[in-house]
Scaffold this motif. Sequence first.
Motif, PDB file in Angstrom:
ATOM      1  N   ALA A  83      18.361  27.728  22.034  1.00  0.00           N
ATOM      2  CA  ALA A  83      19.408  26.750  22.317  1.00  0.00           C
ATOM      3  C   ALA A  83      18.779  25.464  22.850  1.00  0.00           C
ATOM      4  O   ALA A  83      17.745  25.480  23.502  1.00  0.00           O
ATOM      5  N   GLN A  84      19.463  24.371  22.549  1.00  0.00           N
ATOM      6  CA  GLN A  84      18.976  23.083  23.008  1.00  0.00           C
ATOM      7  C   GLN A  84      19.060  23.006  24.528  1.00  0.00           C
ATOM      8  O   GLN A  84      20.052  23.412  25.120  1.00  0.00           O
ATOM      9  N   SER A  85      18.002  22.509  25.158  1.00  0.00           N
ATOM     10  CA  SER A  85      18.034  22.356  26.610  1.00  0.00           C
ATOM     11  C   SER A  85      17.320  21.079  27.002  1.00  0.00           C
ATOM     12  O   SER A  85      16.517  20.525  26.245  1.00  0.00           O
ATOM     13  N   VAL A  86      17.642  20.608  28.198  1.00  0.00           N
ATOM     14  CA  VAL A  86      17.037  19.403  28.750  1.00  0.00           C
ATOM     15  C   VAL A  86      16.520  19.739  30.142  1.00  0.00           C
ATOM     16  O   VAL A  86      17.256  20.330  30.944  1.00  0.00           O
ATOM     17  N   SER A  87      15.289  19.363  30.405  1.00  0.00           N
ATOM     18  CA  SER A  87      14.725  19.610  31.730  1.00  0.00           C
ATOM     19  C   SER A  87      14.372  18.279  32.381  1.00  0.00           C
ATOM     20  O   SER A  87      13.994  17.311  31.698  1.00  0.00           O
ATOM     21  N   GLN A  88      14.522  18.238  33.683  1.00  0.00           N
ATOM     22  CA  GLN A  88      14.121  17.079  34.458  1.00  0.00           C
ATOM     23  C   GLN A  88      13.123  17.556  35.503  1.00  0.00           C
ATOM     24  O   GLN A  88      13.342  18.568  36.168  1.00  0.00           O
ATOM     25  N   HIS A  89      12.051  16.835  35.629  1.00  0.00           N
ATOM     26  CA  HIS A  89      10.902  17.358  36.337  1.00  0.00           C
ATOM     27  C   HIS A  89      11.121  17.533  37.829  1.00  0.00           C
ATOM     28  O   HIS A  89      10.537  18.417  38.449  1.00  0.00           O
ATOM     29  N   ASN A  90      11.924  16.681  38.410  1.00  0.00           N
ATOM     30  CA  ASN A  90      12.067  16.669  39.856  1.00  0.00           C
ATOM     31  C   ASN A  90      13.514  16.890  40.255  1.00  0.00           C
ATOM     32  O   ASN A  90      14.410  16.309  39.665  1.00  0.00           O
ATOM     33  N   HIS A  91      13.706  17.718  41.253  1.00  0.00           N
ATOM     34  CA  HIS A  91      15.064  17.932  41.762  1.00  0.00           C
ATOM     35  C   HIS A  91      15.453  16.807  42.720  1.00  0.00           C
ATOM     36  O   HIS A  91      16.573  16.303  42.683  1.00  0.00           O
ATOM     37  N   HIS A  92      14.504  16.417  43.582  1.00  0.00           N
ATOM     38  CA  HIS A  92      14.782  15.386  44.580  1.00  0.00           C
ATOM     39  C   HIS A  92      13.531  14.537  44.744  1.00  0.00           C
ATOM     40  O   HIS A  92      12.437  15.067  44.959  1.00  0.00           O
ATOM     41  N   VAL A  93      13.698  13.230  44.618  1.00  0.00           N
ATOM     42  CA  VAL A  93      12.602  12.285  44.784  1.00  0.00           C
ATOM     43  C   VAL A  93      12.946  11.346  45.936  1.00  0.00           C
ATOM     44  O   VAL A  93      14.064  10.821  45.998  1.00  0.00           O
ATOM     45  N   ILE A  94      11.986  11.168  46.832  1.00  0.00           N
ATOM     46  CA  ILE A  94      12.186  10.260  47.967  1.00  0.00           C
ATOM     47  C   ILE A  94      11.136   9.158  47.887  1.00  0.00           C
ATOM     48  O   ILE A  94       9.931   9.445  47.822  1.00  0.00           O
ATOM     49  N   LEU A  95      11.594   7.915  47.881  1.00  0.00           N
ATOM     50  CA  LEU A  95      10.686   6.770  47.784  1.00  0.00           C
ATOM     51  C   LEU A  95      11.054   5.719  48.812  1.00  0.00           C
ATOM     52  O   LEU A  95      12.200   5.663  49.270  1.00  0.00           O
ATOM     53  N   SER A  96      10.100   4.895  49.124  1.00  0.00           N
ATOM     54  CA  SER A  96      10.370   3.714  49.943  1.00  0.00           C
ATOM     55  C   SER A  96      10.726   2.549  49.030  1.00  0.00           C
ATOM     56  O   SER A  96      10.333   2.525  47.851  1.00  0.00           O
ATOM     57  N   GLU A  97      11.468   1.604  49.576  1.00  0.00           N
ATOM     58  CA  GLU A  97      11.806   0.418  48.793  1.00  0.00           C
ATOM     59  C   GLU A  97      10.537  -0.250  48.265  1.00  0.00           C
ATOM     60  O   GLU A  97       9.512  -0.269  48.944  1.00  0.00           O
ATOM     61  N   ALA A  98      10.641  -0.778  47.056  1.00  0.00           N
ATOM     62  CA  ALA A  98       9.561  -1.476  46.349  1.00  0.00           C
ATOM     63  C   ALA A  98       8.584  -0.522  45.664  1.00  0.00           C
ATOM     64  O   ALA A  98       7.710  -0.980  44.909  1.00  0.00           O
TER      65      ALA A  98
END
Lengths: 116, 113
Positions: B1-16
Motif C-alpha cells: 500500500a502507498q505510504s508516506v513517511s516523515q523523518h522527524n516527529h518534532h523539530v525544535i529550532l532557534s529563529e534564523a
Amino acid sequence: EAGVTQFPSHSVIEKGQTVTLRCDPISGHDNLYWYRRVMGKEIKFLLHFVKESKQDESGMPNNRFLAERTGGTYSTLKVQPAELEDSGVYFCASSHGLEKVKETQYFGPGTRLLVL
Amino acid sequence: AQSVSQHNHHVILSEAASLELGCNYSYGGTVNLFWYVQYPGQHLQLLLKYFSGDPLVKGIKGFEAEFIKSKFSFNLRKPSVQWSDTAEYFCAVTPNYGQNFVFGPGTRLSVLP
C-alpha cells in the motif's frame, strides 16, 4: 471567497450516542472529501464525493459511519453508535473537479470529536 | 500500500536557523506531491505542490521543496525560520490517476524566539 466550513467545531458525546458532522465545501466545488486524524496518528482518507455520488468510500472504517451529500452541496457524516475509538479530528476538503489529476484540495478547520 | 513517511516527529529550532523536513513516499508510479501546514488553532493550508516540471518548487512564506524521483523524496526547506513558522507540517501524496491524499504522520516544528 468563503472557505470550507465545518460544524460543529467540537463535539463531546458518550459512547453509544449519535453524532452528525457537517461540511460546507467551497461554492462550485464538485469534489468533497472526508478525512480523519485519530490522536497521534496520520490523517487518513475516509471517502470522496463527486457531486452527490460517492466516488470512493474505501476509507470508511465500518458501517457505523454514514456519509451523504444530497444535492451535491453540503455533506454530512453520521456516526451511529459512536465508540471510543471514533475520537479524533474529522477534516473535510473540497476541490474544483475541473482537472481530474491535478487538483488542490482546500481543507476546513476540522471537527474535534471526543467520545467518552 | 502507498505510504508516506516523515523523518522527524518534532523539530525544535532557534529563529534564523535553516530548516529541512524530510518526506519519503513508497508509491512507484507518477505522483503529485504536497506540503500542508497547520498553524496552532487554524486549518490545514497548502504550502506548495508539485505536479510536473521543475523539481524545485517554491511555495508561500519562503518555503521550497525539491522532488527527487530517484529517492522518492520531497523534502521541505526554508533558509531562515521565524517564530511564526511554529506549526505542524504534513507531506501528502496522490497518485497521478487518483485524487485521495495519503498523508505522512506530520512533523511538529517549534521555533524558539
